[in-house]
Design a protein around this motif. Structure first.
Motif, PDB file in Angstrom:
ATOM      1  N   LYS A  30       1.125  -1.100  -0.045  1.00  0.00           N
ATOM      2  CA  LYS A  30       0.091  -0.645  -0.253  1.00  0.00           C
ATOM      3  C   LYS A  30       1.298   1.066   0.055  1.00  0.00           C
ATOM      4  CE  LYS A  30      -4.247  -2.071   1.305  1.00  0.00           C
ATOM      5  NZ  LYS A  30      -5.633  -1.486   2.169  1.00  0.00           N
ATOM      6  N   ILE A  31       1.915   1.246   0.878  1.00  0.00           N
ATOM      7  CA  ILE A  31       2.965   2.171   0.433  1.00  0.00           C
ATOM      8  C   ILE A  31       3.722   2.460  -0.657  1.00  0.00           C
ATOM      9  CG2 ILE A  31       4.560   3.732   1.467  1.00  0.00           C
ATOM     10  CD1 ILE A  31       4.011   2.312   4.471  1.00  0.00           C
ATOM     11  N   SER A  32       3.511   3.373  -2.190  1.00  0.00           N
ATOM     12  CA  SER A  32       3.451   2.369  -3.234  1.00  0.00           C
ATOM     13  C   SER A  32       5.126   3.064  -3.251  1.00  0.00           C
ATOM     14  CB  SER A  32       3.576   3.761  -4.271  1.00  0.00           C
ATOM     15  OG  SER A  32       1.911   3.769  -3.529  1.00  0.00           O
ATOM     16  N   PHE A  33       5.822   4.176  -2.710  1.00  0.00           N
ATOM     17  CA  PHE A  33       7.248   3.893  -2.691  1.00  0.00           C
ATOM     18  C   PHE A  33       7.629   3.419  -2.659  1.00  0.00           C
ATOM     19  CE2 PHE A  33      11.170   6.722  -1.824  1.00  0.00           C
ATOM     20  CZ  PHE A  33      11.285   6.932  -2.679  1.00  0.00           C
ATOM     21  N   ASN A  34       7.234   2.467  -1.185  1.00  0.00           N
ATOM     22  CA  ASN A  34       8.134   1.095  -1.025  1.00  0.00           C
ATOM     23  C   ASN A  34       8.642  -0.269  -2.489  1.00  0.00           C
ATOM     24  OD1 ASN A  34       8.422   2.190   1.555  1.00  0.00           O
ATOM     25  ND2 ASN A  34       7.218   1.032   3.081  1.00  0.00           N
ATOM     26  N   ARG A  35       7.708  -0.526  -2.458  1.00  0.00           N
ATOM     27  CA  ARG A  35       7.393  -0.596  -3.805  1.00  0.00           C
ATOM     28  C   ARG A  35       8.679  -0.507  -4.735  1.00  0.00           C
ATOM     29  NH1 ARG A  35       2.177   0.064  -4.074  1.00  0.00           N
ATOM     30  NH2 ARG A  35       1.603   0.629  -6.321  1.00  0.00           N
ATOM     31  N   VAL A  36       8.175   0.354  -5.011  1.00  0.00           N
ATOM     32  CA  VAL A  36       9.744   1.027  -5.842  1.00  0.00           C
ATOM     33  C   VAL A  36      11.133   0.590  -5.090  1.00  0.00           C
ATOM     34  CG1 VAL A  36      10.608   3.089  -6.658  1.00  0.00           C
ATOM     35  CG2 VAL A  36       8.336   3.621  -7.217  1.00  0.00           C
ATOM     36  N   LEU A  37      11.359   1.334  -4.040  1.00  0.00           N
ATOM     37  CA  LEU A  37      12.450   0.433  -3.450  1.00  0.00           C
ATOM     38  C   LEU A  37      12.277  -0.800  -3.111  1.00  0.00           C
ATOM     39  CD1 LEU A  37      12.168   2.918  -0.869  1.00  0.00           C
ATOM     40  CD2 LEU A  37      13.351   3.379  -2.781  1.00  0.00           C
ATOM     41  N   GLY A  38      11.789  -1.525  -3.320  1.00  0.00           N
ATOM     42  CA  GLY A  38      11.532  -2.795  -3.427  1.00  0.00           C
ATOM     43  C   GLY A  38      11.941  -3.833  -1.805  1.00  0.00           C
ATOM     44  N   LEU A  39      11.346  -2.919  -0.930  1.00  0.00           N
ATOM     45  CA  LEU A  39      11.068  -3.327   0.274  1.00  0.00           C
ATOM     46  C   LEU A  39      10.516  -3.925   0.965  1.00  0.00           C
ATOM     47  CD1 LEU A  39      11.786   0.175   2.057  1.00  0.00           C
ATOM     48  CD2 LEU A  39      12.892  -1.892   2.692  1.00  0.00           C
ATOM     49  N   LYS A  40      10.834  -5.238   1.165  1.00  0.00           N
ATOM     50  CA  LYS A  40      10.662  -6.591   1.676  1.00  0.00           C
ATOM     51  C   LYS A  40      10.913  -7.280   3.289  1.00  0.00           C
ATOM     52  CE  LYS A  40       9.097  -7.062  -2.259  1.00  0.00           C
ATOM     53  NZ  LYS A  40       7.301  -7.799  -2.097  1.00  0.00           N
ATOM     54  N   ILE A  41      10.123  -7.111   4.655  1.00  0.00           N
ATOM     55  CA  ILE A  41      10.554  -7.684   5.814  1.00  0.00           C
ATOM     56  C   ILE A  41      10.209  -8.579   5.610  1.00  0.00           C
ATOM     57  CG2 ILE A  41       8.974  -7.330   7.516  1.00  0.00           C
ATOM     58  CD1 ILE A  41       6.607  -5.391   6.924  1.00  0.00           C
ATOM     59  N   ILE A  42      12.221  -8.840   6.419  1.00  0.00           N
ATOM     60  CA  ILE A  42      12.403 -10.040   6.466  1.00  0.00           C
ATOM     61  C   ILE A  42      11.686 -10.467   8.421  1.00  0.00           C
ATOM     62  CG2 ILE A  42      14.676 -11.499   7.568  1.00  0.00           C
ATOM     63  CD1 ILE A  42      16.309  -9.464   5.663  1.00  0.00           C
TER      64      ILE A  42
END
Length: 164
Positions: A30-42
């Motif tokens: 839902k936070i679009s910019f995190n998708r751009v960054l490719g952030l994935k919670i470990i």
């Protein structure tokens, strides 16, 4: 098992699957910019959150060295500070349902961010970590780290977030 002494706080409780899933959807999708960054919670724990960024060509800051852009590092650390605050707020209100806790994040926002770039960000993957130093009723303070795949510290961050 003996009860915790009055001078030591109880150990933090683990989050329910529903809360973790909801927070991952919020943070990763839902936070679009995190998708751009490719952030994935470990890892999502009340005391520390961890995520990963996989290097890609749209994250390059210096084409000749294939270094990750400093803005990606800064934005990633900022996002992680916010995630750590979300986890801390979620842990503080374990008496509420997971859905109620997930709705508490609507007013969360960055009010101060400092990043120190220690080494060039070169690699295929990066790990980001964050923890809350203090969660007040209005402001939370965090500390963040940006590491290479080998565990070497590349950048650090400190942030303050409005929570109410």
């Amino acid at each position: 098992m003996t009860p915790a002494s009055p001078t030591q706080p109880d150990p933090p409780a683990d989050f329910e699957h529903e809360f973790i899933t909801g927070l991952k959807i919020l943070f990763e999708e839902k936070i679009s910019f995190n998708r751009v960054l490719g952030l994935k919670i470990i890892s999502l724990k009340p005391e520390r959150v961890t995520a990963r960024i996989t290097m890609s060509e749209h994250l390059v800051g210096h084409y000749a060295h294939n270094r990750i852009h400093g803005g990606v590092i800064s934005a990633g650390l900022d996002a992680m500070g916010g995630l750590a605050v979300m986890a801390a707020i979620g842990a503080r209100h374990m008496d509420e349902s997971p859905l109620q806790r997930l709705q508490r994040f609507s007013k969360l926002g960055t009010i101060d961010l400092r990043v120190d770039y220690l080494r060039p960000g070169i690699g295929e993957q990066f790990e980001l970590r964050a923890e809350v130093l203090r969660l007040g009723s209005r402001v939370a303070s965090t500390r963040m780290e940006f590491l290479g795949a080998d565990g070497k510290l590349l950048s650090t961050g400190a942030g303050a977030y409005i929570v109410s």
